[in-house]
Structures are given as C-alpha cells and as structure tokens.
Design an enzyme around this catalytic site. Structure first.
Site, PDB file in Angstrom:
ATOM      1  N   ASP A   1       0.881  -1.445   0.295  1.00 50.81           N
ATOM      2  CA  ASP A   1       0.368   0.187  -0.371  1.00 50.81           C
ATOM      3  C   ASP A   1       1.114   1.425  -0.119  1.00 50.81           C
ATOM      4  OD1 ASP A   1      -2.416  -1.357  -0.144  1.00 50.81           O
ATOM      5  OD2 ASP A   1      -2.553  -1.513   2.468  1.00 50.81           O
TER       6      ASP A   1
HETATM    7  N1  URA Z   1      -1.268  -6.202   4.483  1.00 53.08           N
HETATM    8  C1  URA Z   1      -1.667  -4.247   3.948  1.00 53.08           C
HETATM    9  O1  URA Z   1      -2.873  -4.633   4.895  1.00 53.08           O
HETATM   10  N2  URA Z   1      -1.078  -3.669   3.359  1.00 53.08           N
HETATM   11  C2  URA Z   1       0.321  -3.633   2.718  1.00 53.08           C
HETATM   12  O2  URA Z   1       0.784  -3.337   2.226  1.00 53.08           O
HETATM   13  C3  URA Z   1       0.492  -5.422   2.952  1.00 53.08           C
HETATM   14  C4  URA Z   1       0.033  -5.934   3.607  1.00 53.08           C
END
Ligand code: URA
Length: 241
Positions: free
Chosen positions: A104
């Site tokens: 993310d």
């Molecule tokens: N899980 C999440 O919630 N975000 C990420 O970036 C990776 C795994």
C-alpha cells in the site's frame, strides 16, 4: 541467447534504438574486435564481446533490486499523480522493471523490483503460499486470542477465511508491536485482519518475502542489487514450492 545488436545496446541502457542504429552505422560499435555497421547483426549474449565507444557492454537479461519502499510512493511503474517505486531505481540499465507485488502507499519495506516476469509470477502465485512477514504497530492491545484466531484463519469479508497466519506479539499495550507471517497476498490483508479483531494498523513494514530478507541497512527509499546468492535462492524457492 542471440539478439539484434541495436536491441542489445538499448536493453543495456546505451541509448534509444534509433540513436543506436546511427551509432552502429557510424562504426562506433565493435563485436569481437571488428566494427559492425549493421544494427540487425545477431549477437550471442554469452560469447560475443561488444564494445560501444570504447566501453565493453556486458548483457544482463534480468536485473533484481531490493527496495526499502518508503511511505508515500505507489507500487506501480507509472502514475499520473504519484511517485512510483520504479522511479526510485535510478541506475538500472533496463527500462522494463516492475515491482513484484504491491505494498500500500503508506506501507514501507521490502519490495523486489525486477524485469524477471517468470520469477515474479512464481513468487506471487496464490498456489505457492510464499511467506510474507510484516512488522506492524497496532492501535490497541494485541492478545493471544488474536494470535489463536489468526492461526485458525479469520473472516475478513472475502469468500474464504484467511489461511493460517503466524502472529507474534513483541509488545502489547495501548500501542502494540507485532510480526505477522501470512502466506497469501490479499488486498490490504494485514490491515483487514486487524480490523476483523477491532484493531487498527498504524504502521506497516514488510521485512521478508520468501527467502529474501529486507537489508536493514537500507533506509526508506534506498535500494541495492540482490546478491547472486539471493537471486539463486529466491529462484529455487519459487520452483521448489
Ligand atoms: N497488507 C496490507 O494491509 N497492506 C500492505 O501493504 C501489505 C499487506
């Protein structure tokens, strides 16, 4: 592998195909000591010695970089508004790099940047169940009950529960610190798992993917090439599983 001379040089970042065609026709490229003026000439990447303007150009089919992704950058190759992870890799030869997987925008940590599509496919395949390990800070007290639930699988609103995950509590309090090993890569998976137990992830960092561990000497935004051992191990792991 055999490829055209102009593509060989373009792949290695010597210029654009059209610039390189001109350079080749001008006699600025030698192959095994002999000037070659035809851009279509096939080069054996293993055995031929190609020299461009006095510099030997060694062909690398694949490049592999370990990036410590900083927050605020998107896991994409191009974006109209945001900075992308591939834009952070400044000294690559190849133009065809992409991130093997997604973090993310606000997540930090280990991201493999490569042009090896086959390896990326193996690492990301849901059937391979490659471990991904995250460090996180959680708002709220993380408990053994959470760990037990995560070990059984948790309903995060998808068709199926999550696969068994390994939650380790490093410290528990108003803000808890944990590591979590998951074997899938569902959208926002870590955040949704904690949401399912009424808690919020306030910091998330990936620290391992399969055999590849984040080099802690890399500050957010920094990267380095994978060592040969890291590449071999990562490639063989994807095949074994
Ligand atoms: N899980 C999440 O919630 N975000 C990420 O970036 C990776 C795994």
């Amino acid at each position: 592998m055999k490829i055209r001379l102009d593509k060989y040089l373009a792949d290695m970042g010597c210029g654009t195909r059209s610039e390189l065609k001109k350079e080749i026709r001008r006699g600025n490229v030698t192959v095994n000591g002999v000037p070659v003026k035809s851009p279509e000439t096939k080069i054996d990447t293993e055995t031929d010695k190609t020299v461009f303007r006095g510099q030997t150009v060694i062909y690398e089919q694949y490049e592999y970089f370990m990036l410590n992704k900083p927050a605020g950058v998107v896991s994409a190759t191009s974006d109209r508004c945001e900075q992308t992870v591939t834009e952070l890799i400044r000294d690559s030869k190849r133009e065809d790099l992409f991130p093997a997987g997604r973090l993310d925008k606000d997540t930090e940590g280990l991201l493999l940047i490569t042009n090896d599509g086959e390896l990326a496919h193996r690492l990301l395949s849901p059937r391979k169940h490659i471990d991904k390990v995250y460090f996180a800070r959680i708002e709220g007290m993380v408990t053994q009950e959470d760990a037990d639930l995560f070990a059984r699988g948790v309903d995060i609103g998808d068709e199926k529960k999550t696969l068994p995950a390994d939650l380790r509590i490093c410290s528990s309090g108003a803000i808890s610190e944990i590591t979590l090993t998951i074997r899938e890569g569902r959208f926002h998976q870590v955040k949704r798992m904690f949401q399912a137990v009424g808690k919020r992830v306030i910091y998330l960092k990936r620290i391992r993917m399969g055999s590849l561990c984040l080099d802690e000497s890399l500050k957010p935004g920094e990267y380095r090439k994978l060592t040969e051992e890291e590449v071999v191990e990562l490639c063989s792991q994807g095949k074994k599983l």
